[in-house]
Design an enzyme around this catalytic site. Structure first.
Site, PDB file in Angstrom:
ATOM      1  NE  ARG A  34      -4.393  -1.535   1.659  1.00  0.00           N
ATOM      2  CZ  ARG A  34      -5.383  -1.848   2.473  1.00  0.00           C
ATOM      3  NH1 ARG A  34      -5.306  -1.548   3.762  1.00  0.00           N
ATOM      4  NH2 ARG A  34      -6.471  -2.421   2.024  1.00  0.00           N
ATOM      5  CE  LYS A 195     -18.142 -19.047   8.282  1.00  0.00           C
ATOM      6  NZ  LYS A 195     -18.413 -18.317   9.518  1.00  0.00           N
ATOM      7  N   GLY A 352      -8.471  -9.234   0.262  1.00  0.00           N
ATOM      8  CA  GLY A 352      -7.327  -9.625   1.090  1.00  0.00           C
ATOM      9  C   GLY A 352      -6.658 -10.934   0.714  1.00  0.00           C
ATOM     10  N   GLY A 375     -12.444  -4.731   1.723  1.00  0.00           N
ATOM     11  CA  GLY A 375     -13.877  -4.436   1.784  1.00  0.00           C
ATOM     12  C   GLY A 375     -14.366  -3.600   0.604  1.00  0.00           C
TER      13      GLY A 375
END
Ligand code: 3PG
Length: 396
Positions: A34, A195, A352, A375
Site C-alpha cells: 500500500r 463462506k 485480502g 472491503g
C-alpha cells in the site's frame, strides 16, 4: 477529476487521503504494497511544488488515542519509498497539525496522525471534516481501499475543497471499469473463499453481469450440498441451501454459466500435508473434508478461462494457505497469468486473501490489475456505490 485537472500546485497545501492501514507486527510494517502504491501521487504533487499533507487511518481505535494504532511507524518506510524525508504531526487537527503544515516547504511531505483517533472521523462529523479541510487548499483521494467508508477524511472533506482523484485511485477505477462496468465479453468471475454468507450480494450481482461464474473454496460446498451431494465433514452452510439454489436460478435466467467443482481433494484433518484422497464431488467420504478443487475441476476452470476475454477474481479456490491445498488456486492463477501475458485476457483481482493467493502463485505482477482493497473491492463487486468515489464525482 484527476491531478491533470488540478492546475498549478506550487505553494499549495494538498491534503492527500491515502490508505496506510498496512500489516504491522510489533511496530514494523510487514508488507509495504500500500505504501508503494501511493508513491506516484505524492511524488507528482511534490514535484509540482505542492506541499503534501497526508491523511490516513490505522486500525480501529474508535476515537481513542491507542498508542499501538499510531501511524508513526509508517513514517520511516514511507520516507524510504519516496526517497525523501517525511515529517509527522501528532494530531490530524488542531495546533500540532497547523504548526506542522505551516512549517512545510514547497515539495515537502507531512503525515498527520491517525484520523480515527477522533470520533468525528467515522461519524463523518461536519465540524471534524471542516477542521481537517482547514489544513488544505486542495483535496486528493488516493485511497480506493477506504472509499467504501463514508468518513470525514474520505467523504465529508471531498465536499469542502476542490477534490481530485489521485493516480492510484484513478488506476483502480480504470481497472475496475475494464473488469466489470464496461468489460470485453465473455467475462468470467472466479469467486472463492470460505463462506457463502459473506458473499451473497456479490454472487447475486455477478450472475447478472458475467457470462461464467466459477464458485470455489469452502463456499462451493454449500452449492454442492444444495444439489443433494454429501459433502462429508466439509465446511458447509446448510441453512443457506435455498439461497444457493436461488443464485443458481438467477444465473440461469441471466444466461450465466455456473461452474462448480467436479472433483475434490479431501483429507480427514485440516493441517499441512495430511494423507489426501481425490474423489468426484458425489463420492466424498463421510468422514473427510473437501479442502481443494481437484485436477478435473482445474481443467474445466482453465478451459472456461480460455473462452473469456475478461476475468475478475476474488477469493481462493481451496485452503491455499496449507499445502497441497493451494494447487487449484495456483494452477488457475498461473493459467490466467499466461493468457494475460499473451495479451488475450484482461485480469482484475482483489480482496485480502486473493492478493496473498496470487502472490503465492507468483503471478501478482502479471495480472492486469491487482487491487489492494479488501472491503472496498467486495462492495464494488456487490455493485454498491462507494461514498468516497461518489463524493469525488459530486465535487468533480
Ligand atoms: C482496509 O484495510 O481494507 C481499509 O483500510 C479499510 O479499513 P477498515 O475496514 O478498518 O475501514
Amino acid at each position: 477529476r484527476t491531478l491533470d485537472d488540478a492546475g498549478a500546485l506550487a505553494g499549495k497545501r494538498v491534503l492527500v487521503r491515502v490508505d496506510l492501514n498496512v500489516p504491522m507486527d510489533a511496530g514494523r510494517v510487514t508488507d509495504a504494497t500500500r505504501i508503494e502504491r501511493i508513491v506516484p501521487t505524492i511524488r507528482e504533487i511534490a514535484d509540482k511544488g505542492g506541499r503534501v499533507v497526508l491523511l490516513a487511518h490505522f486500525g480501529r481505535p474508535k476515537g481513542k488515542r491507542e498508542p499501538n494504532e499510531s501511524l508513526q511507524p509508517v513514517v520511516e518506510p514511507l520516507s524510504q519509498a519516496l526517497g525523501k524525508p517525511v515529517a509527522f504531526a501528532e494530531d490530524c487537527i488542531g495546533e500540532p497539525a497547523k504548526a506542522a503544515v505551516s512549517a512545510l516547504k514547497d515539495g515537502g511531505v507531512l503525515l498527520l496522525e491517525n484520523t480515527r483517533y477522533h470520533v468525528g472521523e467515522e461519524k463523518n462529523d461536519p465540524d471534524f471534516a471542516k477542521a481537517l479541510a482547514a489544513n488544505g487548499d486542495f483535496y486528493v483521494n488516493d485511497a480506493f481501499s477506504a472509499a467504501h467508508r463514508a468518513h470525514a477524511s474520505t467523504e465529508g472533506i471531498a465536499r469542502l475543497l476542490p477534490a481530485f482523484a489521485g493516480r492510484g485511485m484513478q488506476a483502480e477505477l480504470d481497472a475496475l471499469t475494464k473488469g466489470l462496468e464496461a468489460p470485453k465479453h465473455p467475462v468470467i468471475a472466479l469467486v472463492g473463499g470460505a463462506k457463502v454468507s459473506t458473499k451473497i450480494d456479490l454472487l447475486q450481482n455477478l450472475v447478472a453481469k458475467v457470462d461464467m461464474l466459477v464458485i470455489g473454496g469452502g463456499m462451493a460446498n454449500t452449492f454442492l450440498h444444495a444439489q443433494g451431494k454429501d459433502v462429508g465433514k466439509s465446511l458447509c452452510e446448510k441453512d443457506l441451501a435455498d439461497t444457493a439454489k436461488r443464485i443458481v436460478e438467477a444465473a440461469k435466467a441471466a444466461n450465466c454459466r455456473i461452474i462448480l467443482p467436479t472433483d475434490a481433494v479431501t483429507a480427514k484433518e485440516f493441517k499441512a500435508n495430511p494423507p489426501t484422497e481425490t474423489v468426484a464431488v458425489d463420492a466424498v467420504p463421510s468422514d473427510a473434508m473437501i479442502l481443494d478443487a481437484g485436477p478435473d475441476s482445474v481443467k474445466v476452470v482453465n478451459a472456461a478461462i480460455d473462452e473469456a476475454a475478461t476475468l475478475v477474481w476474488n477469493g481462493p479456490l481451496g485452503a491455499f494457505e496449507l499445502t497441497p491445498f493451494d494447487a487449484a488456486t495456483v494452477a488457475a492463477a498461473q493459467h490466467a497469468a499466461e493468457r494475460t501475458k499473451a495479451g488475450e485476457l484482461v485480469s482484475v483481482a482483489g480482496g485480502g486473501d486473493t492478493v496473498a493467493a496470487l502472490n503465492h502463485a507468483g503471478v501478482g505482477e502479471t495480472f492486469t490489475y491487482v487491487s489492494t482493497a479488501g472491503g472496498a473491492f467486495l462492495e464494488w463487486l456487490e455493485g454498491k456505490e462507494l461514498p468516497g468515489v461518489e463524493a469525488l464525482r459530486a465535487n468533480g
